[in-house]
Design an enzyme around this catalytic site. Sequence first.
Site, PDB file in Angstrom:
ATOM      1  N   SER A 123       0.688  -1.124  -0.037  1.00 55.20           N
ATOM      2  CA  SER A 123       0.074   0.001   0.046  1.00 55.20           C
ATOM      3  C   SER A 123       0.834   1.048   0.079  1.00 55.20           C
ATOM      4  O   SER A 123       0.301   2.388  -0.229  1.00 55.20           O
ATOM      5  CB  SER A 123      -0.847   0.028   1.109  1.00 55.20           C
ATOM      6  OG  SER A 123      -0.382  -0.218   2.438  1.00 55.20           O
ATOM      7  N   HIS A 144      -3.626  -3.834  -5.317  1.00 57.30           N
ATOM      8  CA  HIS A 144      -3.685  -3.246  -3.798  1.00 57.30           C
ATOM      9  C   HIS A 144      -5.114  -3.512  -3.722  1.00 57.30           C
ATOM     10  O   HIS A 144      -6.227  -2.651  -4.165  1.00 57.30           O
ATOM     11  CB  HIS A 144      -3.396  -1.704  -3.818  1.00 57.30           C
ATOM     12  CG  HIS A 144      -3.449  -1.071  -2.679  1.00 57.30           C
ATOM     13  ND1 HIS A 144      -4.125   0.035  -2.401  1.00 57.30           N
ATOM     14  CD2 HIS A 144      -3.084  -1.803  -1.502  1.00 57.30           C
ATOM     15  CE1 HIS A 144      -4.318   0.251  -0.994  1.00 57.30           C
ATOM     16  NE2 HIS A 144      -3.709  -0.813  -0.559  1.00 57.30           N
ATOM     17  N   GLU A 156      -7.147  -1.642  -6.768  1.00 53.30           N
ATOM     18  CA  GLU A 156      -6.238  -0.855  -7.374  1.00 53.30           C
ATOM     19  C   GLU A 156      -5.303  -1.762  -8.413  1.00 53.30           C
ATOM     20  O   GLU A 156      -4.347  -2.398  -7.661  1.00 53.30           O
ATOM     21  CB  GLU A 156      -5.499   0.275  -6.636  1.00 53.30           C
ATOM     22  CG  GLU A 156      -6.469   1.142  -6.208  1.00 53.30           C
ATOM     23  CD  GLU A 156      -5.869   2.104  -4.866  1.00 53.30           C
ATOM     24  OE1 GLU A 156      -6.119   3.316  -4.774  1.00 53.30           O
ATOM     25  OE2 GLU A 156      -4.918   1.573  -4.208  1.00 53.30           O
ATOM     26  N   ASN A 194      -5.488   5.517  -0.958  1.00 52.36           N
ATOM     27  CA  ASN A 194      -4.892   6.164   0.239  1.00 52.36           C
ATOM     28  C   ASN A 194      -4.206   7.649   0.166  1.00 52.36           C
ATOM     29  O   ASN A 194      -4.108   8.238   1.167  1.00 52.36           O
ATOM     30  CB  ASN A 194      -3.554   5.146   0.716  1.00 52.36           C
ATOM     31  CG  ASN A 194      -4.315   3.785   1.334  1.00 52.36           C
ATOM     32  OD1 ASN A 194      -5.245   3.872   1.487  1.00 52.36           O
ATOM     33  ND2 ASN A 194      -3.197   2.975   1.391  1.00 52.36           N
TER      34      ASN A 194
END
Length: 680
Positions: A123, A144, A156, A194
């Site tokens: 991440s 991800h 992702e 994120n």
Amino acid sequence: MTPDSSFHLLAVIGAGNMGSGIAQKMATEGFRVLLVDVDDEKAARGRKIIEQTLADGVQRKIFRPDAAGAILSRVMPTSRFEDLGAADLVVEAVFEDFDLKKRVFSRLDEVCKPGAILGTNTSSYSVTELAAATRWPERVIGLHYFYHPAKNRLVEVVGGKASDPAVLRRAWRLQEALGKTPIASSDAYGFIVNRFFLPWLTEAIRILDEGVAGTATIDEAAKKAFGIGMGPFELMNVTGVPIALHAATTLGGAFGPLYAAPALLRSQVESGEPWPIDGTVDTGLFTLIGDRLATAVFYVAAALVDEGVGTIDDTDIGARVGLRWRRGPFELMNAYGLERALDLVQSFTTQWQLPVPRVLEEQARSSRPFTFTVVRTDVANSIATLTINRPDKLNAINGDVIAALEEAFSQAVANPAVTGIVIAGAGKAFIAGADIRFFVKNIESGEIDRIAVFTERAQNLLRSFETCPKPVIARVHGMALGGGVELALACHRIIATPKATFAFPETGIGIYPGLGGTQRTTRRVGKGLAKWLVLTGETISATDAAAIGLIDAVVPYEELDAAIAAAVAAGPVVDREAGRMPASHQAIAEYFDRSDIAALREPGETTHDDPRIAKAATRIGAKAPIAVRIAADLIDQGLDLPLADGLRLELSHLREIFSTKDAYEGLSSLGKKPPVFTGT
Ligand code: COA
């Protein structure tokens, strides 16, 4: 055969919560999966986590015990890295430690076969840098996932500098085969989600640190502003406060002070305690807090789009699917009004000495809101694929979708380089029907005319599919409900994967199919089976749908492209032969091939000797009586008419049906409670 026959064996390295969750999802979708860890005990523990999650699912009636057992049997724990030699795709999900991940990737180099795809679930690190640890960086990509990966649909898909586009495409399609909602991110720290989620958390911490409000007030304000179940502090407590610190350290290092860990986050982690989240809630601060959190998100979302990390659409889908926000950042900016959003962001960027993102500045200057791509067009091998892109709403058809389809379709028709047109849905569903919320809203505001106008416009679009000189193919992967089946039926051919299902739920929600469902179904499968499907709302599998001729073919996911190319080469279907009747459906077809449908609702029928007929009678008994009657009449009357007249006839009862009490009862009860129909 696996659901995607080019992936025979998958693997996950790291049998912790994340890794075991990813493996669980793969096994749930029918793949065999190796779950690898450094020793047998750790690998077995990962399998145990899956076993427990599945047991929980059985208790909550999500899985039957035998299905849970079958899923678990596909998970193979091991500590032998050599076993990875047979894997077609490996996902690394070990602890977030760069050197450890690099070591894993160089081991993979030694054991994996040449065509294997190597994915990292990192991440916070760079895919490109991790790929550099291997001899074949072109096959390394980021995958991800979000916690809990067996439940959260977002993934992702990240290309590193050296990633081969063909590898990315295969991995993307595998995510779709797994029922995931993939979004594309470039290889920038924090990727898309994120990147804006972390500043959302750290802004909450700053609000606390400045003494503006306590954690309880901030959490409640955030829940209200973003339409979520947990505020930032409660969420950090659940997912681990150190994880937030770790992310802030990486992103702060990459992007500067705005992303860096506030001192208060550091000291909270050092204390080893979760955030204290009890306390009184001051609702008077909600607007201020909501605006501050939103502003941080607005800035970052716009900046990441400026930088080309992701698109406006993927950023919003990421927020809605991955974080379960009611609205994505760009939709929220629209709701604020772009002038106001820009004002807020300008003060924010002044405070942080950052440039104002161009995409927001320019859009605000245009005085128009951000627009979203509800239909994506991809042209490959002279075939245009139009994908309805509302995965979090199961691609339900509303006015925006119709308008976007009209435009994309007419462009594809006009494009001389396009020889065939495919209609598809993004994510786990094909299309879950017309948008129920649109119906409910218009009934409530007394604007049933708008429903009629929408339906007629949608019918015209479907008619243009049918009469198109270029072949139009429905690519059905996942559920097709109501308007979804109707849209597919207007295409020249319907090609589905084994994951497709078909049903007409309309009479169970007080209405009847208005996009040709009472007309084209009959022409495909005959009157008896059309009545059975439309009046009972029975869900049928792709295999059954193909057996009765409702659809044209079922092929494994990996063979879809080839099957579609063949269908395009075969050209449009002008005259369709009606119904191949398999023996399996003969009795039900004969039973339903009658006009006294009211008799079916007689109590005696529910105990009929043929269990399928008894079930059908029970089901019809629970449907809205007026809807059943009109649908049955439309099927009876339409068959003797030219299709265009049948479609007009179907439209002619719309105002009547949407004015019934039962329509409102059925539509507004959906997802909340079983409807109670009164026949009025
Ligand atoms: N119209 C509007 N929204 C729809 C929709 C539709 N036809 N079908 C699904 N959605 C939305 C849901 O409301 C939900 O939105 P939310 O997250 O904002 O609440 C989202 O899509 C995901 O659906 P969800 O119900 O959580 O998924 P599921 O896999 O548990 O259930 C269905 C799927 C299809 C069983 C259920 O959504 C459903 O019954 N939909 C309506 C189907 C229908 O009657 N179609 C015919 C319309 S004419």
